[in-house]
Motif scaffolding. Structure first.
Motif, PDB file in Angstrom:
ATOM      1  N   LEU A 102       0.785  -1.088  -0.148  1.00  0.00           N
ATOM      2  CA  LEU A 102      -0.208  -0.289   0.194  1.00  0.00           C
ATOM      3  C   LEU A 102       0.811   1.133  -0.638  1.00  0.00           C
ATOM      4  CD1 LEU A 102      -2.756  -1.257   2.527  1.00  0.00           C
ATOM      5  CD2 LEU A 102      -3.034  -1.449  -0.062  1.00  0.00           C
ATOM      6  N   PHE A 103       2.135   1.036   0.890  1.00  0.00           N
ATOM      7  CA  PHE A 103       2.488   2.028   0.367  1.00  0.00           C
ATOM      8  C   PHE A 103       2.960   2.937  -0.620  1.00  0.00           C
ATOM      9  CE2 PHE A 103       3.102   0.753   4.873  1.00  0.00           C
ATOM     10  CZ  PHE A 103       2.432   2.484   5.597  1.00  0.00           C
ATOM     11  N   TRP A 165     -12.160  -1.792   5.035  1.00  0.00           N
ATOM     12  CA  TRP A 165     -11.589  -0.557   4.580  1.00  0.00           C
ATOM     13  C   TRP A 165     -11.262  -1.270   2.542  1.00  0.00           C
ATOM     14  CZ3 TRP A 165      -6.921  -2.794   2.063  1.00  0.00           C
ATOM     15  CH2 TRP A 165      -5.941  -1.796   1.440  1.00  0.00           C
TER      16      TRP A 165
ATOM     17  N   ALA B 147      -1.839   6.721  -0.529  1.00  0.00           N
ATOM     18  CA  ALA B 147      -0.928   5.685  -0.233  1.00  0.00           C
ATOM     19  C   ALA B 147      -1.129   5.546   1.227  1.00  0.00           C
ATOM     20  CB  ALA B 147      -0.098   5.483  -0.977  1.00  0.00           C
ATOM     21  N   TYR B 148      -0.179   6.648   1.530  1.00  0.00           N
ATOM     22  CA  TYR B 148       0.041   5.763   3.134  1.00  0.00           C
ATOM     23  C   TYR B 148      -0.975   6.440   3.880  1.00  0.00           C
ATOM     24  CZ  TYR B 148       5.558   6.013   3.021  1.00  0.00           C
ATOM     25  OH  TYR B 148       7.082   6.272   2.390  1.00  0.00           O
ATOM     26  N   THR B 150      -3.724   5.597   3.107  1.00  0.00           N
ATOM     27  CA  THR B 150      -4.633   4.181   3.293  1.00  0.00           C
ATOM     28  C   THR B 150      -3.777   3.107   4.277  1.00  0.00           C
ATOM     29  OG1 THR B 150      -4.751   4.771   0.792  1.00  0.00           O
ATOM     30  CG2 THR B 150      -4.979   2.632   1.377  1.00  0.00           C
ATOM     31  N   ALA B 151      -2.432   3.428   3.623  1.00  0.00           N
ATOM     32  CA  ALA B 151      -2.210   1.905   4.870  1.00  0.00           C
ATOM     33  C   ALA B 151      -2.289   2.156   6.200  1.00  0.00           C
ATOM     34  CB  ALA B 151      -0.699   2.312   4.672  1.00  0.00           C
ATOM     35  N   ASP B 153      -5.224   4.131   7.636  1.00  0.00           N
ATOM     36  CA  ASP B 153      -6.768   3.190   7.597  1.00  0.00           C
ATOM     37  C   ASP B 153      -6.659   1.853   7.798  1.00  0.00           C
ATOM     38  OD1 ASP B 153      -9.022   3.992   8.370  1.00  0.00           O
ATOM     39  OD2 ASP B 153      -9.578   3.164   5.725  1.00  0.00           O
ATOM     40  N   LEU B 154      -6.162   1.164   7.157  1.00  0.00           N
ATOM     41  CA  LEU B 154      -5.938  -0.157   7.273  1.00  0.00           C
ATOM     42  C   LEU B 154      -5.425  -0.542   9.043  1.00  0.00           C
ATOM     43  CD1 LEU B 154      -6.684  -3.429   6.526  1.00  0.00           C
ATOM     44  CD2 LEU B 154      -4.253  -2.936   5.310  1.00  0.00           C
ATOM     45  N   ARG B 157      -8.179   0.319  11.680  1.00  0.00           N
ATOM     46  CA  ARG B 157      -9.489  -0.593  11.631  1.00  0.00           C
ATOM     47  C   ARG B 157      -8.984  -1.369  11.702  1.00  0.00           C
ATOM     48  NH1 ARG B 157     -13.254   0.610   7.552  1.00  0.00           N
ATOM     49  NH2 ARG B 157     -13.331   2.577   6.590  1.00  0.00           N
ATOM     50  N   SER B 158      -7.282  -2.095  11.867  1.00  0.00           N
ATOM     51  CA  SER B 158      -7.336  -3.652  12.191  1.00  0.00           C
ATOM     52  C   SER B 158      -6.876  -3.150  14.080  1.00  0.00           C
ATOM     53  CB  SER B 158      -5.775  -4.542  11.670  1.00  0.00           C
ATOM     54  OG  SER B 158      -6.435  -4.094   9.998  1.00  0.00           O
TER      55      SER B 158
END
Lengths: 178, 178
Positions: A102-103, A165, B147-148, B150-151, B153-154, B157-158
């Motif tokens: 993702l990065f 997500w 992009a960072y 988005t990572a 955010d995962l 949520r986790s």
DNA sequence: CGCCCCATGTAAACTGTTACATGATTTC
DNA sequence: GAAATCATGTAACAGTTTACATGGGGCG
């Protein structure tokens, strides 16, 4: 005796605490449940069983039909799993290649990045469906099955979080690419 | 040229796509973000950089102050990260020792098992707080920062899913032990 | 001058994956 | 009797961790 074994060794001791098993049966059982948290192939299991036996944590019982070797936990073995669970901290190391990527998604074209997120959503859906299938199986209510259900519940919640997500990330990327 | 590198190699190429860096700066940057998905120590990074250079995927620029070596991505290197992202599937292997241990909690006394779940809840709270701290940092809106995010955010949520799971599991075990 | 941080490396041990190799029993 | 499944192992390689080892430069 009780020489230090790694995580795999302790996992094998833990499964053998359920009752005696051959290495082969152990590998199959791992694949059905425990492999979601700690995968192991037979080529890693057999040598590890030999080490556990040498360490006196398991012992070999009467041989099974086709050259099968049945192992059972010794008292020292049971003590060692319990000691491991009570006195040592679980490793915090997580390796997640699909999250790592993702990065770097900004290096792709927007639609290629969306393809990747789409794949992630699909994977999460498949994982969730698999865990739901396992959850639908009926089993008696024992301490052991309760423990397995607790582990499964973590899997279910993680899969749901990941799916939510991915769907959100996909929506956000979609809105930008138009 | 472009000999196959593993996941770490591709991660290093991905970070170098942001701009030239010394090995040391690379290690520090990894520790702050990427290490949550793929940890790496300096003793692994330096030899890997040497391999990437030999493969023509990165090249060394003018030396930095204290014996520092500045690396930058070559065209072949950028192509290789993009190819990796587009054409190869991420490994699905997950190893999570603290989840593995759940399968064996039935071997402990109920209050010992509850202690373990309590520790899991604490860890999840700490992780969540850390990710929230990172999320609170302001940054410009660029493809890279998106992009960072988005990572991140995962991760958020986790962590939330894991905390909710731990609190529920703890409640359930507490109800039984009374 | 001593300490801390910058900066890079090597070596040994351990863990994990993939491929090779073999034999026994059941099923069609 | 051939194929599938049960069953166990070894070997080579790849990846990771931990410990060892060293030197430069800034700051008090």
């Amino acid at each position: 005796m009780s020489r230090l074994t790694g995580t795999l060794g302790h996992a094998l001791l833990g499964v053998l605490a359920e009752g005696p098993r051959t290495g082969y049966a152990l590998v199959r059982h791992l694949a059905q449940s425990i492999a979601y948290t700690w995968p192991a192939s037979h080529s890693q299991v057999y040598p590890e069983l030999a080490r556990l036996r040498e360490a006196g944590l398991i012992r070999e019982r009467a041989a099974a039909p086709r050259g099968g070797r049945v192992y059972e936990l010794t008292d020292a073995g049971l003590e060692e799993v319990r000691r491991w669970l009570r006195e040592t901290e679980p490793s915090r190391t997580v390796r997640d290649e699909s999250a790592l990527r993702l990065f770097f998604l900004w290096l792709l074209e927007p639609d290629e990045a969306a393809d990747y997120l789409h794949g992630e959503a699909e994977r999460a859906r498949a994982t969730l469906a698999e865990f739901q299938r396992i959850a639908a199986q009926e089993d008696p209510d024992t301490p052991k099955t309760r423990a397995y259900r607790t582990a499964l519940d973590l899997g279910l919640r993680s899969a749901r979080a990941r799916l939510a997500w991915a769907e959100d990330a996909l929506r956000a990327s979609g809105r930008r690419s138009r």
